[in-house]
Design a protein around this motif. Structure first.
Motif, PDB file in Angstrom:
ATOM      1  N   ILE A 192       1.365  10.073  -9.806  1.00 39.67           N
ATOM      2  CA  ILE A 192       0.358   9.270  -9.111  1.00 39.67           C
ATOM      3  C   ILE A 192      -0.355   8.412 -10.148  1.00 39.67           C
ATOM      4  O   ILE A 192      -1.202   8.892 -10.895  1.00 39.67           O
ATOM      5  CB  ILE A 192      -0.634  10.166  -8.350  1.00 39.67           C
ATOM      6  N   TYR A 222       3.775  10.538   4.532  1.00 41.69           N
ATOM      7  CA  TYR A 222       2.477  10.640   3.861  1.00 41.69           C
ATOM      8  C   TYR A 222       2.194  12.098   3.491  1.00 41.69           C
ATOM      9  O   TYR A 222       1.419  12.786   4.158  1.00 41.69           O
ATOM     10  CB  TYR A 222       1.359  10.127   4.769  1.00 41.69           C
ATOM     11  N   TYR A 281       2.980   7.116   0.763  1.00 42.58           N
ATOM     12  CA  TYR A 281       2.174   7.496  -0.393  1.00 42.58           C
ATOM     13  C   TYR A 281       1.535   8.844  -0.125  1.00 42.58           C
ATOM     14  O   TYR A 281       1.646   9.402   0.977  1.00 42.58           O
ATOM     15  CB  TYR A 281       1.088   6.457  -0.696  1.00 42.58           C
ATOM     16  N   TYR A 282       0.851   9.371  -1.126  1.00 43.19           N
ATOM     17  CA  TYR A 282       0.146  10.639  -0.964  1.00 43.19           C
ATOM     18  C   TYR A 282      -1.210  10.415  -0.295  1.00 43.19           C
ATOM     19  O   TYR A 282      -1.898   9.430  -0.573  1.00 43.19           O
ATOM     20  CB  TYR A 282      -0.094  11.299  -2.324  1.00 43.19           C
ATOM     21  N   ARG A 283      -1.582  11.361   0.552  1.00 37.08           N
ATOM     22  CA  ARG A 283      -2.949  11.429   1.056  1.00 37.08           C
ATOM     23  C   ARG A 283      -3.634  12.575   0.315  1.00 37.08           C
ATOM     24  O   ARG A 283      -3.162  13.713   0.353  1.00 37.08           O
ATOM     25  CB  ARG A 283      -2.965  11.705   2.563  1.00 37.08           C
ATOM     26  N   HIS A 294       6.366  -0.318   4.040  1.00 37.83           N
ATOM     27  CA  HIS A 294       6.022   0.445   2.842  1.00 37.83           C
ATOM     28  C   HIS A 294       6.897   1.686   2.801  1.00 37.83           C
ATOM     29  O   HIS A 294       7.603   2.022   3.758  1.00 37.83           O
ATOM     30  CB  HIS A 294       4.552   0.859   2.883  1.00 37.83           C
ATOM     31  N   ARG A 301      -3.441  -0.649   0.635  1.00 34.34           N
ATOM     32  CA  ARG A 301      -2.873   0.704   0.709  1.00 34.34           C
ATOM     33  C   ARG A 301      -1.379   0.698   0.393  1.00 34.34           C
ATOM     34  O   ARG A 301      -0.874   1.600  -0.271  1.00 34.34           O
ATOM     35  CB  ARG A 301      -3.080   1.291   2.106  1.00 34.34           C
ATOM     36  N   SER A 302      -0.686  -0.320   0.878  1.00 33.86           N
ATOM     37  CA  SER A 302       0.774  -0.364   0.703  1.00 33.86           C
ATOM     38  C   SER A 302       1.190  -0.510  -0.758  1.00 33.86           C
ATOM     39  O   SER A 302       2.350  -0.302  -1.092  1.00 33.86           O
ATOM     40  CB  SER A 302       1.364  -1.518   1.529  1.00 33.86           C
ATOM     41  N   LYS A 303       0.237  -0.841  -1.629  1.00 37.68           N
ATOM     42  CA  LYS A 303       0.534  -1.029  -3.054  1.00 37.68           C
ATOM     43  C   LYS A 303       0.136   0.178  -3.896  1.00 37.68           C
ATOM     44  O   LYS A 303       0.337   0.162  -5.116  1.00 37.68           O
ATOM     45  CB  LYS A 303      -0.185  -2.273  -3.570  1.00 37.68           C
ATOM     46  N   MET A 304      -0.429   1.201  -3.267  1.00 35.75           N
ATOM     47  CA  MET A 304      -0.989   2.329  -4.015  1.00 35.75           C
ATOM     48  C   MET A 304      -0.083   3.554  -3.958  1.00 35.75           C
ATOM     49  O   MET A 304       0.727   3.710  -3.041  1.00 35.75           O
ATOM     50  CB  MET A 304      -2.371   2.700  -3.459  1.00 35.75           C
ATOM     51  N   ASP A 305      -0.261   4.431  -4.932  1.00 32.22           N
ATOM     52  CA  ASP A 305       0.470   5.700  -4.942  1.00 32.22           C
ATOM     53  C   ASP A 305      -0.220   6.755  -4.087  1.00 32.22           C
ATOM     54  O   ASP A 305       0.421   7.701  -3.625  1.00 32.22           O
ATOM     55  CB  ASP A 305       0.596   6.239  -6.372  1.00 32.22           C
ATOM     56  N   ALA A 306      -1.539   6.604  -3.885  1.00 35.48           N
ATOM     57  CA  ALA A 306      -2.277   7.615  -3.122  1.00 35.48           C
ATOM     58  C   ALA A 306      -3.566   7.031  -2.565  1.00 35.48           C
ATOM     59  O   ALA A 306      -4.137   6.083  -3.115  1.00 35.48           O
ATOM     60  CB  ALA A 306      -2.604   8.820  -4.004  1.00 35.48           C
TER      61      ALA A 306
END
Length: 222
Positions: free
Chosen positions: A146, A98, A73-75, A70, A43-48
């Motif tokens: 994203i 978030y 990111y977007y949820r 981190h 999760r910490s590496k993702m944009d969403a």
């Protein structure tokens, strides 16, 4: 769709030996602590992070990160009718870190949209049908910056993305037990493909064994 810029999509899930991601009563507790740490690391590496409305209604998750530092990111929630409770954790929990995007259809009333916007939720209408048009949605999310999405949905959401051949990578943890039950939720639900030749194909790129768990990584065949 391959010619349109869109986010890179990773489907991440834990499942039983018989391919179930929850019991027939909806119990999804398959991952152990080590697996959850790997989920949060990813999760910490993702944009969403993306889920469907049923995940919100059943589990009320925060979709946050523990264990790792981190920048947020977007949820993203797919909710065709904009029907999740406005006090759900994905809306109220640390929105400054978030921010939440709800993707819905163009049929939703402006009054309902305004209620969610008042909670600093971004609403993206996509499609005029009964369900969110995810093919049209993907470029819109990409244009927002994203570039990568972690798909943590249930079987129906997974099917919608598999059906449109939008899943670029699959990361699976296979837990060492069998739950059974025709009403238990499978990794991918939906109508399914009629013929094997129509199914998206993947290449097994990594295998890792951890105790009695098996970790598999697949990449879409190009």
């Amino acid at each position: 769709m391959n010619d349109i810029e869109r986010p890179y999509i990773i489907l991440k899930a834990a499942m039983t030996i018989d391919g179930k991601i929850a019991s027939k009563k909806g119990d999804p507790e398959i991952s152990d602590e080590k697996d959850w740490k790997e989920v949060h690391k990813l999760r910490s590496k993702m944009d969403a992070i993306m889920v469907g409305k049923n995940t919100v209604l059943l589990d009320n998750p925060k979709l946050h990160i523990k264990f790792y530092s981190h920048s947020g990111y977007y949820r993203i929630v797919l909710d065709s009718n904009l029907s999740i409770p406005i006090d759900s954790n994905v809306i109220t929990y640390q929105p400054d870190i978030y921010p939440t995007i709800i993707c819905t259809t163009e049929k939703v009333s402006q009054k309902k949209i305004d209620e969610f916007k008042a909670k600093n939720v971004t609403i993206i209408p996509s499609g005029t049908g009964s369900n969110v048009d995810i093919v049209k949605l993907m470029p819109k999310l990409y244009q927002m910056g994203i570039k990568s999405i972690l798909l943590e949905g249930g079987g129906n959401l997974n099917w919608n993305f598999v059906k449109e051949n939008l899943v670029d990578e699959i990361q699976l943890t296979v837990a060492p037990w069998i739950v059974g039950g025709q009403d238990a939720i499978s990794l991918v639900e939906g109508d399914g493909f009629l013929r094997m030749k129509d199914c998206p194909r993947y290449i097994l790129s990594k295998i890792k064994r951890r105790d009695n768990y098996l970790l598999l990584k697949y990449l879409k065949r190009t």
